[in-house]
Design an enzyme around this catalytic site. Structure first.
Site, PDB file in Angstrom:
ATOM      1  N   ASP A 170     -10.299  -2.242   0.563  1.00 11.81           N
ATOM      2  CA  ASP A 170      -9.892  -2.426   1.956  1.00 11.81           C
ATOM      3  C   ASP A 170      -9.581  -1.099   2.626  1.00 11.81           C
ATOM      4  O   ASP A 170      -9.587  -1.009   3.857  1.00 11.81           O
ATOM      5  CB  ASP A 170      -8.666  -3.353   2.014  1.00 11.81           C
ATOM      6  CG  ASP A 170      -7.590  -2.915   1.032  1.00 11.81           C
ATOM      7  OD1 ASP A 170      -6.822  -2.000   1.387  1.00 11.81           O
ATOM      8  OD2 ASP A 170      -7.541  -3.447  -0.094  1.00 11.81           O
ATOM      9  N   ASP A 224      -5.352  -0.119  -7.767  1.00 14.07           N
ATOM     10  CA  ASP A 224      -5.036  -1.178  -6.796  1.00 14.07           C
ATOM     11  C   ASP A 224      -5.957  -2.344  -7.113  1.00 14.07           C
ATOM     12  O   ASP A 224      -6.981  -2.530  -6.476  1.00 14.07           O
ATOM     13  CB  ASP A 224      -5.285  -0.646  -5.377  1.00 14.07           C
ATOM     14  CG  ASP A 224      -5.086  -1.718  -4.332  1.00 14.07           C
ATOM     15  OD1 ASP A 224      -4.507  -2.772  -4.642  1.00 14.07           O
ATOM     16  OD2 ASP A 224      -5.529  -1.497  -3.182  1.00 14.07           O
ATOM     17  N   SER A 225      -5.580  -3.110  -8.134  1.00 15.33           N
ATOM     18  CA  SER A 225      -6.523  -4.101  -8.640  1.00 15.33           C
ATOM     19  C   SER A 225      -6.059  -5.519  -8.345  1.00 15.33           C
ATOM     20  O   SER A 225      -4.867  -5.776  -8.170  1.00 15.33           O
ATOM     21  CB  SER A 225      -6.722  -3.898 -10.138  1.00 15.33           C
ATOM     22  OG  SER A 225      -5.942  -4.791 -10.866  1.00 15.33           O
ATOM     23  N   SER A 226      -7.021  -6.435  -8.321  1.00 20.49           N
ATOM     24  CA  SER A 226      -6.684  -7.842  -8.195  1.00 20.49           C
ATOM     25  C   SER A 226      -6.149  -8.342  -9.537  1.00 20.49           C
ATOM     26  O   SER A 226      -5.982  -7.578 -10.480  1.00 20.49           O
ATOM     27  CB  SER A 226      -7.893  -8.629  -7.688  1.00 20.49           C
ATOM     28  OG  SER A 226      -9.109  -8.080  -8.155  1.00 20.49           O
ATOM     29  N   ASP A 227      -5.880  -9.638  -9.619  1.00 22.96           N
ATOM     30  CA  ASP A 227      -5.227 -10.204 -10.807  1.00 22.96           C
ATOM     31  C   ASP A 227      -6.204 -10.281 -11.983  1.00 22.96           C
ATOM     32  O   ASP A 227      -7.420 -10.302 -11.788  1.00 22.96           O
ATOM     33  CB  ASP A 227      -4.676 -11.594 -10.455  1.00 22.96           C
ATOM     34  CG  ASP A 227      -3.630 -11.505  -9.350  1.00 22.96           C
ATOM     35  OD1 ASP A 227      -2.790 -10.608  -9.413  1.00 22.96           O
ATOM     36  OD2 ASP A 227      -3.676 -12.336  -8.414  1.00 22.96           O
ATOM     37  N   ASP A 243     -17.953  -0.719 -11.153  1.00 23.00           N
ATOM     38  CA  ASP A 243     -16.840  -1.192 -11.960  1.00 23.00           C
ATOM     39  C   ASP A 243     -15.941  -0.016 -12.338  1.00 23.00           C
ATOM     40  O   ASP A 243     -16.419   0.984 -12.884  1.00 23.00           O
ATOM     41  CB  ASP A 243     -17.417  -1.867 -13.216  1.00 23.00           C
ATOM     42  CG  ASP A 243     -16.327  -2.443 -14.104  1.00 23.00           C
ATOM     43  OD1 ASP A 243     -15.131  -2.365 -13.735  1.00 23.00           O
ATOM     44  OD2 ASP A 243     -16.675  -2.986 -15.170  1.00 23.00           O
ATOM     45  N   GLY A 244     -14.661  -0.159 -12.057  1.00 16.62           N
ATOM     46  CA  GLY A 244     -13.701   0.903 -12.349  1.00 16.62           C
ATOM     47  C   GLY A 244     -13.652   1.278 -13.821  1.00 16.62           C
ATOM     48  O   GLY A 244     -13.370   2.433 -14.160  1.00 16.62           O
ATOM     49  N   TYR A 277       2.660 -12.264  -1.483  1.00 20.52           N
ATOM     50  CA  TYR A 277       2.200 -12.285  -2.877  1.00 20.52           C
ATOM     51  C   TYR A 277       3.012 -13.347  -3.631  1.00 20.52           C
ATOM     52  O   TYR A 277       4.160 -13.611  -3.274  1.00 20.52           O
ATOM     53  CB  TYR A 277       2.352 -10.906  -3.535  1.00 20.52           C
ATOM     54  CG  TYR A 277       1.285  -9.889  -3.140  1.00 20.52           C
ATOM     55  CD1 TYR A 277       0.116 -10.275  -2.496  1.00 20.52           C
ATOM     56  CD2 TYR A 277       1.452  -8.548  -3.434  1.00 20.52           C
ATOM     57  CE1 TYR A 277      -0.858  -9.345  -2.150  1.00 20.52           C
ATOM     58  CE2 TYR A 277       0.484  -7.606  -3.091  1.00 20.52           C
ATOM     59  CZ  TYR A 277      -0.667  -8.007  -2.445  1.00 20.52           C
ATOM     60  OH  TYR A 277      -1.621  -7.092  -2.109  1.00 20.52           O
ATOM     61  N   GLN A 330       0.834  -1.219   0.000  1.00 24.99           N
ATOM     62  CA  GLN A 330       0.000   0.000   0.000  1.00 24.99           C
ATOM     63  C   GLN A 330       0.863   1.262   0.000  1.00 24.99           C
ATOM     64  O   GLN A 330       0.515   2.245  -0.650  1.00 24.99           O
ATOM     65  CB  GLN A 330      -0.928   0.078   1.221  1.00 24.99           C
ATOM     66  CG  GLN A 330      -1.384  -1.244   1.756  1.00 24.99           C
ATOM     67  CD  GLN A 330      -2.705  -1.725   1.188  1.00 24.99           C
ATOM     68  OE1 GLN A 330      -3.157  -1.210   0.174  1.00 24.99           O
ATOM     69  NE2 GLN A 330      -3.280  -2.706   1.830  1.00 24.99           N
TER      70      GLN A 330
HETATM   71  N1  AAT Z   1      -5.148  -3.417  -1.376  1.00 27.45           N
HETATM   72  C1  AAT Z   1      -5.236  -4.823  -1.432  1.00 27.45           C
HETATM   73  C2  AAT Z   1      -4.791  -5.363  -2.676  1.00 27.45           C
HETATM   74  C3  AAT Z   1      -5.557  -5.679  -3.736  1.00 27.45           C
HETATM   75  S1  AAT Z   1      -7.213  -5.423  -3.643  1.00 27.45           S
HETATM   76  C4  AAT Z   1      -7.877  -5.393  -5.242  1.00 27.45           C
HETATM   77  C5  AAT Z   1      -9.326  -4.897  -5.224  1.00 27.45           C
HETATM   78  O1  AAT Z   1      -9.733  -4.643  -6.575  1.00 27.45           O
HETATM   79  C6  AAT Z   1     -10.368  -5.875  -4.662  1.00 27.45           C
HETATM   80  O2  AAT Z   1     -11.019  -5.280  -3.563  1.00 27.45           O
HETATM   81  C7  AAT Z   1     -11.347  -6.107  -5.828  1.00 27.45           C
HETATM   82  O3  AAT Z   1     -12.695  -6.276  -5.429  1.00 27.45           O
HETATM   83  C8  AAT Z   1     -11.149  -4.836  -6.640  1.00 27.45           C
HETATM   84  N2  AAT Z   1     -11.547  -4.920  -8.057  1.00 27.45           N
HETATM   85  C9  AAT Z   1     -11.399  -5.962  -8.897  1.00 27.45           C
HETATM   86  N3  AAT Z   1     -11.892  -5.678 -10.109  1.00 27.45           N
HETATM   87  C10 AAT Z   1     -12.355  -4.395 -10.053  1.00 27.45           C
HETATM   88  C11 AAT Z   1     -12.993  -3.527 -11.001  1.00 27.45           C
HETATM   89  N4  AAT Z   1     -13.239  -3.936 -12.253  1.00 27.45           N
HETATM   90  N5  AAT Z   1     -13.336  -2.277 -10.586  1.00 27.45           N
HETATM   91  C12 AAT Z   1     -13.091  -1.863  -9.318  1.00 27.45           C
HETATM   92  N6  AAT Z   1     -12.499  -2.649  -8.393  1.00 27.45           N
HETATM   93  C13 AAT Z   1     -12.133  -3.901  -8.743  1.00 27.45           C
HETATM   94  C14 AAT Z   1      -4.840  -6.249  -4.914  1.00 27.45           C
HETATM   95  C15 AAT Z   1      -4.150  -7.537  -4.619  1.00 27.45           C
HETATM   96  C16 AAT Z   1      -3.199  -8.028  -5.681  1.00 27.45           C
HETATM   97  C17 AAT Z   1      -2.994  -9.525  -5.615  1.00 27.45           C
HETATM   98  C18 AAT Z   1      -1.762  -9.969  -6.293  1.00 27.45           C
HETATM   99  N7  AAT Z   1      -1.721 -11.414  -6.489  1.00 27.45           N
END
Ligand code: AAT
Length: 290
Positions: free
Chosen positions: A89, A159-162, A140-141, A228, A65
């Site tokens: 979060d 800050d997105s997931s995979d 949705d972003g 990670y 972060q």
């Molecule tokens: N800060 C913690 C780390 C993260 S969180 C990633 C966040 O992205 C999640 O809360 C998820 O719900 C959100 N997310 C996913 N897709 C979208 C979207 N299309 N629009 C908005 N938010 C979204 C990242 C961890 C990385 C992991 C590495 N392996």
């Protein structure tokens, strides 16, 4: 799978799985978008897992972060308007709130359950939502960004997931085009950009897209996050055409205390900022050639 342990298994890192010992499962739910789990681990504190993938642990969240936030925000003078995509979060919000110059912080997180769960189990992260400059948008972003007027933000943090699941489009070219449009001239973006050990093919695509779209500078930085996959994660840092941005030499350093009531920085400092852009040769060759 070892009983009593959580193992992170995914086609995105075939043939390996980092494991944490589970003390207690604290929450299990299914939102419209993903499975959400919170557990108490024996050595990394509480852990947030979405669709089987670790998003953060209390022990090492500072590394991720702080870096994803301060790499872009310390690189421009006086950031005022900041957008966070994902990050439900609240940890990135907590870091953005360290800047007195910031006037407005928008966040667009797709999944309201992530926000609720964080407020319940991760108060040291969810504290970010308490800043009065923050406006939370659940959605949705990708759609959110399309509606943003041109030139609105000084900085955008993704800050997105995979890219398997709801975040897939956040790694694609049209998304980066809307990011560039939403930034002011000389504005900056920092996106979660996976691991040089596991995902050079994804990184190559992101870099070549960004070189076409961002007419300022395009850089890759990385840091260590033990929980990670492969223990490292990278960031794509780009600026739009306008006042030049030299990401490697922060012009807006945070002082040692990191300023406000949320306490001192645990990971980030100006030296690690510059060092984050030094790449191992195998990655440098590929990234420089794009
Ligand atoms: N800060 C913690 C780390 C993260 S969180 C990633 C966040 O992205 C999640 O809360 C998820 O719900 C959100 N997310 C996913 N897709 C979208 C979207 N299309 N629009 C908005 N938010 C979204 C990242 C961890 C990385 C992991 C590495 N392996």
């Amino acid at each position: 799978v070892i009983p009593g342990w959580f193992s992170e298994i995914s086609p995105m890192w075939p043939g390996e799985a980092h494991s944490l010992k589970v003390e207690k499962i604290l929450f299990q739910g299914k939102s419209e978008f993903q499975k959400v789990i919170v557990f108490q681990s024996s050595t990394y504190g509480k852990v947030l897992v979405l669709d089987g993938v670790i998003q953060l642990t209390e022990r090492d969240e500072c590394a991720y972060q702080e870096m994803i936030t301060h790499l872009p925000l310390c690189s421009i003078p006086n950031p005022k308007k900041v957008l966070v995509i994902g990050g439900g979060d609240g940890g990135v919000l907590r870091e953005v709130s360290r800047y007195a110059s910031v006037e407005k912080i928008d966040i667009c997180e797709i999944d309201g359950m992530v926000v609720e769960v964080s407020k319940q189990f991760f108060p040291d992260l969810a504290v970010g939502f308490e800043d009065p400059r923050v406006t939370l948008h659940i959605g949705d972003g990708v759609a959110f960004l399309k509606a943003v007027p041109e030139g609105t933000y000084d900085a955008i943090i993704v800050d997105s997931s995979d890219p398997i699941g709801p975040a897939q489009e956040l790694f694609e070219k049209p998304f980066f085009q809307s990011v560039a449009k939403a930034l002011r001239p000389g504005g900056v973006v920092c996106t979660q950009a996976e691991s040089i050990w596991l995902h050079m093919h994804i990184i190559e695509d992101i870099v070549s897209n960004c070189r076409q779209i961002f007419k300022g500078s395009v850089n890759y930085a990385w840091t260590t996050v033990p929980t990670y996959p492969s223990g490292v994660i990278g960031f794509m840092l780009c600026s739009t055409e306008g006042p030049p941005v030299d990401f490697k030499h922060p012009v807006n350093p945070l002082d040692a205390s990191g300023s406000n009531s949320i306490g001192p920085l645990k990971f980030y400092n100006s030296e690690i900022h510059s060092a984050a852009f030094c790449l191992p040769s195998f990655a440098k060759t590929v990234i420089d050639s794009k």
